[in-house]
Design a protein around this motif. Structure first.
Motif: not given
Length: 155
Positions: A56-62, A96-102
Motif C-alpha cells: 500500500a503506497v501513499e505519496k510514493e511511501e510504502v 485507517n483501513g489500510i490493513g483491511e484494504a491490503i
C-alpha cells in the motif's frame, strides 16, 4: 492510496515496516544499504510464479505490505491455497483501513487465481492481529508449528 505489487525501489520501505514491530525488531535489520539477504530474497520472490509482495503506497511511501503466495496442492481435490505472510502497516497509518484494504486485495487476488482458501499464521503474542483477522472472517481452525533450521532467522 494505491495497492499494487512491490517494485525493487519499495524494498527499503518494506524492510522498514518489518523492523518497526515488537517481534520484527529482534529478527530483522533495517540499515542502509539494505543487507544483501533482503535484496536476494526479493529477487527470488519476483522470479517465482505465484509469489508476490503487495504494498500500500501513499505519496510514493510504502505504508503497508504483505506477502501473498499461491500454493498448489493435492489435498482437498488438488486445491490451490493462498498464504498471506508478513502483514504490516506503518504505525502512524493504523486504524485507517489500510490493513483491511491490503488483506482484501490479497483475498480478491486469491479468488481470481482460483484458490479455494486463504490461510495465514500470526504469532500467538499478537492479540490485536487475531481480532483483526477474525473481523475479516478468518477462523482460528488449526494449531501451527515451526521448526527452526540452524542459523536461519526464525519467523
Amino acid at each position: 492510496m494505491e495497492i499494487r505489487s512491490a517494485l525493487r525501489h519499495d524494498l527499503e520501505g518494506i524492510v522498514r515496516l518489518l523492523v518497526d514491530d515488537e517481534l520484527g525488531v529482534s529478527r530483522e535489520r533495517y540499515e542502509l544499504p539494505l543487507p544483501q539477504a533482503y535484496i536476494d530474497a526479493f529477487s527470488e520472490i519476483q522470479k517465482q510464479a505465484g509469489n508476490s509482495i503487495i504494498v500500500a503506497v501513499e505519496k510514493e511511501e510504502v505504508i503497508g505490505c504483505l506477502q501473498l503466495t499461491f500454493i498448489p496442492g493435492l489435498a482437498r481435490l488438488g486445491m490451490t491455497r493462498a498464504q498471506i505472510d508478513g502483514v504490516r502497516v506503518d504505525k502512524q497509518y493504523r486504524s485507517n483501513g489500510i490493513g483491511e484494504a491490503i488483506v482484501r486485495h490479497a483475498i480478491d487476488s486469491a479468488k481470481a487465481y482460483g484458490c479455494g482458501l486463504v490461510q495465514l499464521t500470526t504469532d500467538k503474542k499478537r492479540k490485536d492481529a487475531h481480532r483483526f483477522y477474525e473481523r475479516l472472517g478468518f477462523v482460528d481452525s488449526h494449531e501451527g508449528m515451526k521448526l527452526s533450521l540452524g542459523d536461519s532467522v526464525e519467523s
